[in-house]
Design a protein around this motif. Structure first.
Motif, short mmCIF file in Angstrom:
data_model
loop_
_atom_site.label_atom_id
_atom_site.label_comp_id
_atom_site.label_asym_id
_atom_site.label_seq_id
_atom_site.Cartn_x
_atom_site.Cartn_y
_atom_site.Cartn_z
N CYS A 265 0.85 -1.18 0.00
CA CYS A 265 0.00 0.00 0.00
C CYS A 265 0.89 1.23 0.00
CB CYS A 265 -0.92 0.04 1.21
SG CYS A 265 -2.11 1.43 1.15
N ALA A 266 0.60 2.14 -0.92
CA ALA A 266 1.35 3.39 -1.03
C ALA A 266 0.48 4.55 -0.59
CB ALA A 266 1.82 3.59 -2.46
N SER A 267 1.06 5.44 0.15
CA SER A 267 0.45 6.71 0.51
C SER A 267 1.27 7.83 -0.13
CB SER A 267 0.44 6.89 2.03
OG SER A 267 0.12 8.24 2.38
N ALA A 268 0.58 8.79 -0.73
CA ALA A 268 1.27 9.91 -1.37
C ALA A 268 0.42 11.18 -1.21
CB ALA A 268 1.53 9.63 -2.84
N ARG A 269 1.07 12.31 -1.35
CA ARG A 269 0.39 13.60 -1.18
C ARG A 269 0.44 14.41 -2.47
NH1 ARG A 269 -2.63 14.20 3.62
NH2 ARG A 269 -1.61 12.98 5.24
N LYS A 270 -0.59 15.23 -2.66
CA LYS A 270 -0.58 16.18 -3.77
C LYS A 270 0.08 17.47 -3.32
CE LYS A 270 -3.51 18.44 -7.20
NZ LYS A 270 -4.87 18.51 -7.80
N PRO A 271 1.18 17.85 -3.96
CA PRO A 271 1.90 19.05 -3.50
C PRO A 271 1.12 20.34 -3.81
CG PRO A 271 2.86 18.19 -5.53
CD PRO A 271 1.81 17.19 -5.09
#
Length: 271
Positions: A265-271
């Motif tokens: 599972c990957a978590s990422a943010r929108k800059p």
């Protein structure tokens, strides 16, 4: 890209009753652990199928709002019925592919579990998810990582060698790159315009009593075999699957067959 396989009413019920608790929950539980949200969260569930794990999100985050998208109307109807019984306010919409007509920069979270997509379609999916998030919104992607289903690939290679199946041999070479690594998944998410990527992995196994049990298991039929076909890019796996069933019965005649799954599972943010 198409959001998910179109489940008929019978398969939607099977997905909810058998596949979710036995297989899809492996991905959903890790996704829930990585979800960072409060009561103001606006969550979009892409490829929601029958609505798992939406109820668990609402139980944990009171006040959050959830919209689910899927290409299968029978699956969505089942999800809507579950939500109604529980008194949960969840909106489920039919959507066949990304991009959708949804407004960009609207959601605090966009999540997807076990997306059925080629390597190229995954990148398209990640870009669509990024577009729908507002700044600092969280994207969550749970899917099998490299090393999953290795037992099946080994048996396919054995079949290809014994039967001089050049198409399957070529497909196996392509499949080596199909499931992402932690590094390549991070790179794809960053290429889609996301940052602050964190990937977690859990190594687990599915257990089957026999080769026939493996072939007939709902999780195999509805999620694992479609994934294998996409990885190999071979539409007709009838004969290799017959070989797999017989080989499993032969090689694991005195013990159960275990299938490796690297749940990521990957978590990422929108800059």
């Amino acid at each position: 890209m198409v959001l998910t396989e179109k489940l008929n009413p019978a398969d939607a019920a099977v997905m909810e009753t058998f596949v979710v608790p036995r297989y899809l929950a492996l991905f959903g539980e890790l996704c829930l652990e990585m979800l960072l949200a409060d009561e103001s969260a606006r969550i979009l569930h892409v490829g929601c199928r029958t609505g798992y794990p939406d109820r668990w999100i609402l139980e944990r985050i009171d006040g959050a709002s959830i919209v689910g998208l899927d290409a299968s109307l029978p699956a969505l109807e089942l999800a809507r019925n579950k939500a109604a019984v529980l008194g949960a306010t969840i909106e489920y919409r039919v959507a066949h592919e990304l991009p959708t007509e949804l407004e960009a920069d609207l959601y605090s979270h966009v999540m997807t579990l076990h997306p059925h997509a080629s390597s190229e379609e995954r990148l398209w999916l990640f870009r669509g998810m990024a577009e729908l998030l507002y700044t600092q919104g969280q994207a969550l992607v749970a899917l099998p990582l490299r090393g999953s289903f290795q037992e099946l690939l080994d048996l396919c290679a054995e079949y290809a060698l014994k039967h001089d199946d050049a198409a399957l041999t070529d497909g196996l070479e392509q499949a080596l790159e199909f499931w992402p690594t932690i590094e390549s998944l991070s790179e794809d998410l960053e290429a889609a315009g996301l940052d602050d990527v964190d990937v977690e992995i859990r190594q687990t196994e599915l257990v089957f009593d026999s080769g026939r049990a493996f072939i007939e298991d709902p999780a195999t039929r509805l999620l694992i075999l479609p994934e294998l076909r996409t990885a190999l890019q071979i539409p007709d796996l009838t004969k290799p699957l017959e070989y797999l069933r017989d080989a499993i019965d032969k090689y694991w005649s005195e013990t159960r067959f275990t299938l490796s799954v690297n749940v990521g599972c990957a978590s990422a943010r929108k800059p």
